[in-house]
Design a protein around this motif. Structure first.
Motif, PDB file in Angstrom:
ATOM      1  N   ASP A  92      -5.312  -0.373  -2.660  1.00  0.00           N
ATOM      2  CA  ASP A  92      -5.732   0.993  -2.355  1.00  0.00           C
ATOM      3  C   ASP A  92      -4.541   1.781  -1.788  1.00  0.00           C
ATOM      4  OD1 ASP A  92      -6.790   3.286  -1.353  1.00  0.00           O
ATOM      5  OD2 ASP A  92      -8.281   2.310  -0.055  1.00  0.00           O
ATOM      6  N   PRO A  93      -4.176   2.896  -2.418  1.00  0.00           N
ATOM      7  CA  PRO A  93      -3.029   3.681  -1.921  1.00  0.00           C
ATOM      8  C   PRO A  93      -3.216   4.163  -0.484  1.00  0.00           C
ATOM      9  CG  PRO A  93      -3.744   4.482  -4.074  1.00  0.00           C
ATOM     10  CD  PRO A  93      -4.761   3.469  -3.643  1.00  0.00           C
ATOM     11  N   ALA A  94      -4.462   4.200  -0.014  1.00  0.00           N
ATOM     12  CA  ALA A  94      -4.705   4.662   1.362  1.00  0.00           C
ATOM     13  C   ALA A  94      -4.631   3.523   2.371  1.00  0.00           C
ATOM     14  CB  ALA A  94      -6.069   5.353   1.442  1.00  0.00           C
ATOM     15  N   SER A  95      -4.260   2.306   1.896  1.00  0.00           N
ATOM     16  CA  SER A  95      -4.238   1.161   2.804  1.00  0.00           C
ATOM     17  C   SER A  95      -2.895   0.970   3.506  1.00  0.00           C
ATOM     18  CB  SER A  95      -4.609  -0.115   2.034  1.00  0.00           C
ATOM     19  OG  SER A  95      -3.623  -0.410   1.066  1.00  0.00           O
ATOM     20  N   PHE A  96      -1.969   1.901   3.305  1.00  0.00           N
ATOM     21  CA  PHE A  96      -0.658   1.812   3.965  1.00  0.00           C
ATOM     22  C   PHE A  96      -0.625   2.779   5.133  1.00  0.00           C
ATOM     23  CE2 PHE A  96      -0.268   0.542  -0.361  1.00  0.00           C
ATOM     24  CZ  PHE A  96       0.511  -0.602  -0.299  1.00  0.00           C
ATOM     25  N   HIS A  97      -0.325   2.268   6.304  1.00  0.00           N
ATOM     26  CA  HIS A  97      -0.356   3.144   7.476  1.00  0.00           C
ATOM     27  C   HIS A  97       1.033   3.233   8.086  1.00  0.00           C
ATOM     28  CE1 HIS A  97      -4.641   3.347   7.025  1.00  0.00           C
ATOM     29  NE2 HIS A  97      -4.665   2.025   6.905  1.00  0.00           N
TER      30      HIS A  97
END
Ligand code: GBH
Length: 453
Positions: free
Chosen positions: A6-11
């Motif tokens: 998921d591209p939103a899983s990198f913080h």
């Protein structure tokens, strides 16, 4: 390969830059357009053609004529940072002080286009394309070339400096010195220990002089440089291979970082640089920088080899890493390892990954793979290890994927495809791969979350 995460899983914390990297000679083409002069790579491609597939960069991606479309591609997928280089022979065709106005006009247009799209420029001065006229006077084996680079930096800052927030002086000094002047696989195809270390020292000196020139120019931009840094591993535990690896580590990593941060050369190579050093050089090389770009692809495996300079050469990787089509092992933990060691030893003000990428090979009848889940996996794994280094205190401020477009791969011609976007060789049409959309989504998700922080 696993399905793309998921591209939103990198913080990543606020203030982090997601971008793409390129270099002038690898994408611009148009080598005869608008008064451009010849570079050492034009010579390498033509007199005689020394690329492994016989291809040249005469057209490459024709970015010189398609620049607006390429900048649109960067911005449209959500990337806000672009690292590119300026072609010295396009700006000063004979390597001297006589500028080529049409060359300057091109980079004027590029900077304006980037800024109008909300993309921050990171501008490399020297990504290996020395004017042939300077090579005719000895190139980097001539101390004078270091001073010519400083003049080039000053003139560029004068003409373009009002729109350059990030200057990067060099790209991979160690690679240019070793592969171009020691092994002769890259332009200017010189060989031997003397040429290798003579070029290395003059590159380090030129880098210091150019940093000084940029500081003196009045440009408000931050000033840094880019080094190829990889852990160097002996191909076997034999004492000979161990010494070979230690020696290459001293030339590849230490031979660039030590002069920059400490004004010295590692002991294993100082006998070879000493003949070219003059008093005062140490202070000139050791310039404070605002940021250090690290290019990382894989670990380097080195073995004893009597047929090569300093009795060493690239050797097989005896470790069980998977390889990708480009031939290099996939070792994202090696990125973590080298970042930690640079942070511990040199404590740069800040660092960023200025290149990291994945190649597929010469396309078969099916063409360049567009559903490039392996490239996505490679980038994702490296982002995770980058984040781990940050959690342990390494001051990383950005990640730039290599590269936006499939392009000219130096001595390997058009053999390897590193792009997030393919380029049809017949029509030069840009064809986004899956990784282009995925990586853009990572950047967009980051922007959305950073705003909420
Ligand atoms: C970068 O160099 C360049 O800055 C860039 O212009 C280029 O397009 C990009 O890499 C991709 O090639 O173990 O024998 O395989 C990276 C140079 C790549 C040099 C890895 C050493 C390993 C040698 N490094 N290579 S081997």
């Amino acid at each position: 390969d696993p399905p793309p995460p998921d591209p939103a899983s990198f913080h990543f914390p606020p203030g982090f830059a997601f971008g793409v990297s390129s270099s002038a000679y690898q994408i611009e083409g148009a080598v005869h357009a608008d008064g451009r002069g010849t570079s050492i790579w034009d010579e390498f491609c033509h007199n005689p053609c020394r690329t492994t597939d016989g291809k040249t960069a005469d057209i490459a991606d024709d970015h010189y004529h398609r620049m607006p479309e390429d900048v649109e591609l960067i911005g449209d997928t959500g990337l806000r940072h672009y690292r590119f280089s300026i072609g010295w022979p396009r700006l000063f065709p004979d390597g001297g002080s006589k500028p080529n106005p049409k060359g300057f006009a091109f980079y004027d247009r590029l900077l304006d286009k980037l800024l109008s799209k909300g993309i921050t420029p990171w501008m490399t001065l020297y990504h290996w394309d020395l004017p042939q006229a300077l090579q005719d006077k000895g190139g980097w084996t001539n101390r004078d070339t270091a001073y010519r680079l400083a003049d080039f930096a000053a003139a560029t800052a004068h003409a373009l400096g009002d729109r350059v927030p990030n200057w990067l002086v060099m790209n991979e000094t160690a690679v240019h010195a070793y592969i171009g002047h020691g092994l002769g696989y890259h332009a200017p195809a010189l060989t031997g220990v003397n040429n290798w270390f003579c070029a290395l020292h003059h590159l380090n000196l030129g880098q210091g002089l150019a940093i000084q020139a940029l500081r003196a120019s009045g440009s408000k931009g931050r000033v840094g440089t880019v080094a190829a840094c990889e852990p160097v591993i002996p191909s076997s535990p034999s004492p000979q291979d161990v010494l070979a690896a230690q020696t290459l580590d001293a030339a590849w990593n230490g031979g660039v970082l030590e002069p920059l941060f400490e004004g010295t050369y590692p002991e294993l190579i100082s006998p070879y640089t000493a003949p070219y050093e003059r008093s005062g050089d140490a202070a000139t090389m050791a310039q404070p920088i605002d940021m250090l770009g690290i290019n990382y692809y894989s670990r380097l495996y080195i073995e004893h080899n009597q047929a090569r300079p300093l009795n060493l050469f690239f050797g097989p990787n005896k470790h069980p890493s998977p390889y990708y089509a480009g031939g290099w092992p996939i070792e994202p933990d090696g990125m973590y390892e080298i970042l930690k060691s640079i942070q511990n030893r040199y404590k740069p003000r800040e660092m960023f990954i200025s290149e990291n990428g994945y190649a597929t090979g010469t396309p078969d009848a099916g063409g360049v793979p567009l559903d490039d889940v392996s490239r996505i996996s490679y980038i994702a794994q490296h982002l995770r290890f980058l984040r781990k280094a940050m959690e342990e205190g390494v001051n990383m401020k950005g990640y730039f994927a290599w590269s936006l477009l499939d392009g000219f791969e130096w001595n390997d011609g058009m053999k390897w495809h590193f792009g997030l976007v393919a380029v049809d060789p017949a029509t030069l049409k840009r064809i986004p791969k899956r990784s282009y959309h995925w990586y853009g989504a990572v950047a967009r998700a980051y922007e959305a979350s950073a705003i909420q922080v």
